[in-house]
Design a protein around this motif. Sequence first.
Motif, PDB file in Angstrom:
ATOM      1  N   ILE A  49      19.589  70.696  33.653  1.00 51.08           N
ATOM      2  CA  ILE A  49      20.359  69.648  34.318  1.00 51.08           C
ATOM      3  C   ILE A  49      20.025  69.678  35.806  1.00 51.08           C
ATOM      4  N   LEU A  50      19.607  68.558  36.353  1.00 55.92           N
ATOM      5  CA  LEU A  50      19.335  68.493  37.779  1.00 55.92           C
ATOM      6  C   LEU A  50      20.659  68.308  38.528  1.00 55.92           C
ATOM      7  N   SER A  51      21.014  69.305  39.332  1.00 54.68           N
ATOM      8  CA  SER A  51      22.264  69.262  40.097  1.00 54.68           C
ATOM      9  C   SER A  51      21.973  68.678  41.465  1.00 54.68           C
ATOM     10  N   THR A  52      22.552  67.517  41.732  1.00 56.15           N
ATOM     11  CA  THR A  52      22.091  66.719  42.863  1.00 56.15           C
ATOM     12  C   THR A  52      22.848  66.921  44.165  1.00 56.15           C
ATOM     13  N   ALA A  53      24.050  67.532  44.112  1.00 55.00           N
ATOM     14  CA  ALA A  53      24.820  67.681  45.346  1.00 55.00           C
ATOM     15  C   ALA A  53      25.760  68.876  45.262  1.00 55.00           C
ATOM     16  N   HIS A  54      26.065  69.435  46.419  1.00 53.53           N
ATOM     17  CA  HIS A  54      26.997  70.560  46.493  1.00 53.53           C
ATOM     18  C   HIS A  54      28.414  70.075  46.202  1.00 53.53           C
ATOM     19  N   PRO A  55      29.180  70.818  45.409  1.00 60.90           N
ATOM     20  CA  PRO A  55      30.546  70.367  45.073  1.00 60.90           C
ATOM     21  C   PRO A  55      31.459  70.191  46.280  1.00 60.90           C
ATOM     22  N   ALA A  56      31.204  70.885  47.368  1.00 62.89           N
ATOM     23  CA  ALA A  56      32.060  70.763  48.549  1.00 62.89           C
ATOM     24  C   ALA A  56      32.050  69.352  49.131  1.00 62.89           C
ATOM     25  N   LYS A  57      31.037  68.571  48.825  1.00 60.85           N
ATOM     26  CA  LYS A  57      30.972  67.205  49.326  1.00 60.85           C
ATOM     27  C   LYS A  57      31.963  66.286  48.614  1.00 60.85           C
ATOM     28  N   PHE A  58      32.565  66.804  47.531  1.00 57.62           N
ATOM     29  CA  PHE A  58      33.471  65.986  46.719  1.00 57.62           C
ATOM     30  C   PHE A  58      34.786  66.720  46.450  1.00 57.62           C
ATOM     31  N   GLY A  59      35.251  67.415  47.494  1.00 53.65           N
ATOM     32  CA  GLY A  59      36.479  68.188  47.349  1.00 53.65           C
ATOM     33  C   GLY A  59      37.676  67.350  46.957  1.00 53.65           C
ATOM     34  N   ASP A  60      37.734  66.101  47.441  1.00 56.59           N
ATOM     35  CA  ASP A  60      38.880  65.248  47.123  1.00 56.59           C
ATOM     36  C   ASP A  60      38.964  64.939  45.638  1.00 56.59           C
ATOM     37  N   VAL A  61      37.827  64.967  44.958  1.00 54.75           N
ATOM     38  CA  VAL A  61      37.799  64.743  43.507  1.00 54.75           C
ATOM     39  C   VAL A  61      38.009  66.046  42.746  1.00 54.75           C
ATOM     40  N   ILE A  62      37.335  67.100  43.193  1.00 57.92           N
ATOM     41  CA  ILE A  62      37.269  68.342  42.414  1.00 57.92           C
ATOM     42  C   ILE A  62      38.519  69.204  42.553  1.00 57.92           C
ATOM     43  N   GLU A  63      39.044  69.324  43.758  1.00 64.22           N
ATOM     44  CA  GLU A  63      40.171  70.247  43.974  1.00 64.22           C
ATOM     45  C   GLU A  63      41.382  69.956  43.087  1.00 64.22           C
ATOM     46  N   PRO A  64      41.785  68.695  42.889  1.00 63.40           N
ATOM     47  CA  PRO A  64      42.898  68.450  41.961  1.00 63.40           C
ATOM     48  C   PRO A  64      42.567  68.819  40.512  1.00 63.40           C
ATOM     49  N   VAL A  65      41.293  68.763  40.167  1.00 57.16           N
ATOM     50  CA  VAL A  65      40.876  69.064  38.789  1.00 57.16           C
ATOM     51  C   VAL A  65      40.949  70.555  38.505  1.00 57.16           C
ATOM     52  N   ILE A  66      40.520  71.372  39.460  1.00 60.34           N
ATOM     53  CA  ILE A  66      40.485  72.828  39.233  1.00 60.34           C
ATOM     54  C   ILE A  66      41.684  73.545  39.832  1.00 60.34           C
ATOM     55  N   SER A  67      42.538  72.784  40.535  1.00 57.61           N
ATOM     56  CA  SER A  67      43.735  73.358  41.173  1.00 57.61           C
ATOM     57  C   SER A  67      43.377  74.511  42.108  1.00 57.61           C
ATOM     58  N   ALA A  68      42.360  74.312  42.899  1.00 63.36           N
ATOM     59  CA  ALA A  68      41.911  75.333  43.852  1.00 63.36           C
ATOM     60  C   ALA A  68      41.170  74.654  44.997  1.00 63.36           C
ATOM     61  N   LYS A  69      41.119  75.334  46.146  1.00 66.36           N
ATOM     62  CA  LYS A  69      40.397  74.822  47.301  1.00 66.36           C
ATOM     63  C   LYS A  69      38.927  75.211  47.203  1.00 66.36           C
ATOM     64  N   ILE A  70      38.081  74.345  47.709  1.00 65.42           N
ATOM     65  CA  ILE A  70      36.644  74.617  47.718  1.00 65.42           C
ATOM     66  C   ILE A  70      36.238  75.049  49.123  1.00 65.42           C
ATOM     67  N   ASP A  71      35.484  76.115  49.209  1.00 67.51           N
ATOM     68  CA  ASP A  71      34.961  76.554  50.499  1.00 67.51           C
ATOM     69  C   ASP A  71      33.907  75.563  50.982  1.00 67.51           C
ATOM     70  N   ILE A  72      34.044  75.134  52.226  1.00 68.15           N
ATOM     71  CA  ILE A  72      33.091  74.180  52.799  1.00 68.15           C
ATOM     72  C   ILE A  72      32.047  74.943  53.603  1.00 68.15           C
ATOM     73  N   PRO A  73      30.757  74.808  53.273  1.00 70.76           N
ATOM     74  CA  PRO A  73      29.708  75.491  54.033  1.00 70.76           C
ATOM     75  C   PRO A  73      29.749  75.094  55.507  1.00 70.76           C
ATOM     76  N   ALA A  74      29.354  76.018  56.352  1.00 67.98           N
ATOM     77  CA  ALA A  74      29.436  75.814  57.798  1.00 67.98           C
ATOM     78  C   ALA A  74      28.683  74.569  58.247  1.00 67.98           C
ATOM     79  N   ARG A  75      27.503  74.320  57.690  1.00 66.41           N
ATOM     80  CA  ARG A  75      26.712  73.176  58.145  1.00 66.41           C
ATOM     81  C   ARG A  75      27.337  71.845  57.737  1.00 66.41           C
ATOM     82  N   LEU A  76      28.261  71.903  56.783  1.00 65.73           N
ATOM     83  CA  LEU A  76      28.981  70.687  56.413  1.00 65.73           C
ATOM     84  C   LEU A  76      30.199  70.485  57.315  1.00 65.73           C
ATOM     85  N   LYS A  77      30.790  71.585  57.740  1.00 70.04           N
ATOM     86  CA  LYS A  77      31.975  71.505  58.605  1.00 70.04           C
ATOM     87  C   LYS A  77      31.664  70.870  59.951  1.00 70.04           C
TER      88      LYS A  77
END
Length: 439
Positions: free
Chosen positions: A383-411
């Motif tokens: 499976i080609l994984s096209t993007a880091h999950p931190a770019k979609f925290g607003d979608v993912i965090e409610p699904v997994i009930s946890a916060k995603i660490d945002i890489p420094a270069r994204l912050k």
Amino acid sequence: MKYISTNDKTPPVSFSEAALQGLAPDGGLYLPQSWPQLPNSFWDQLGQKSLQDIGFEVSRLFVDSLEDELLEENISEALNFDAPLVSLGNHVYVLELFHGPTLAFKDFGARFMSRIFSAMRGGSDQDLVILAATSGDTGSAVAQGFLGVEGIQVCLLYPKGKVSYIQEQQLTTAGQNVTALEVEGTFDDCQRMVKAAFSDRSLNEKLQLSSANSINIARLIPQMFYYYYAIGQLREGNPPIFCVPSGNFGNLTAGLMAQKTGMPAAGFIAATNANDVVPEFLEHGEFHPRSSKRTISNAMDVGNPSNFARIVHLFDGDYQKIKQKIWGASFSDSQTRQAIKEVYREHDYLMDPHTAVGYRAVQQYTASEQGYFSESESTPKIILSTAHPAKFGDVIEPVISAKIDIPARLKTCLNKEKQSVEMSDDYDDLKKWLMDSYR
């Protein structure tokens, strides 16, 4: 190496002409006129080659505009990150393509293009204007890839309110030679406007335009590299099935191009969200482009994928040949969310929504179509994984009930002020803005 248009109404051109034009004069997309075969020695030693080694050996077959030394230097500088293959067990793998500067697979194409374009232009006294439509990650990758490159101006068109917050921050805060146009419309509107600009003779007489979208062949060549690299990392002998989350279908087209050079692949899975015009075509044999639908995997919200023309051309317009190599499926947002949750729970692995669509497609294929490509049960599926999950925290965090660490270069982009130019989806407005800004 010469390049021909998918519309077959334009004389063959060199790589530099094809790349700098972006779109062929007849409105078609460029493809290589012939397909060089990589030697047996390349495949025999593939497991020992770095991504940079592969990039140089492959690109020198397609890029005839630069001396080997300069080409090798540019590729080493552009591809200074990895693309690791991660096993989920049961012959299923994830190829992580999000380790570049903007945490998306678009970094491969954007960084390659920025350096190649700069080298090919030499001492031209007219600025090159890069036009790119983006549904999310293309914009940020192009912005960072071309940022500060002398003699190149970048204009990004993105659909207002239809990209994630982080994606918008990435593409609107670059500054310098990068301008973001916030279009009242969809990605398809943005793409239509860009294509209209390339087809507008009066505009092209005034400006030197090129594209960084996957309509440009220079975007697809570096995307071939990681297909080879994935096979080099496999420790299973059977040719793999590649599952490609797909929107504009440039990523899958790059895989088909790699196969044309002799790359072993059992087949390709085209995984889409609700924008399912290609899976529909694969099932019924008819292509019906339409307005795109908004989903949580927004980079795939494309209702009229440009690269479909390339796919048809690669198979000589033969529907049965296409079906033999590509299997397609589409999934809803709820199915995508469930896939994210399932993989996180069962494998302790976090996927972004696009990769999750790919994972769900592999599941459905394995359950219902095993053997479609005449493969064995042990055939690896990548499976080609096209993007880091931190770019979609607003979608993912409610699904997994946890916060995603945002890489420094994204912050770093989150604290910058958004700068964009609002624009209608009328091409005439874009043309006027381009003439006023860059002439």
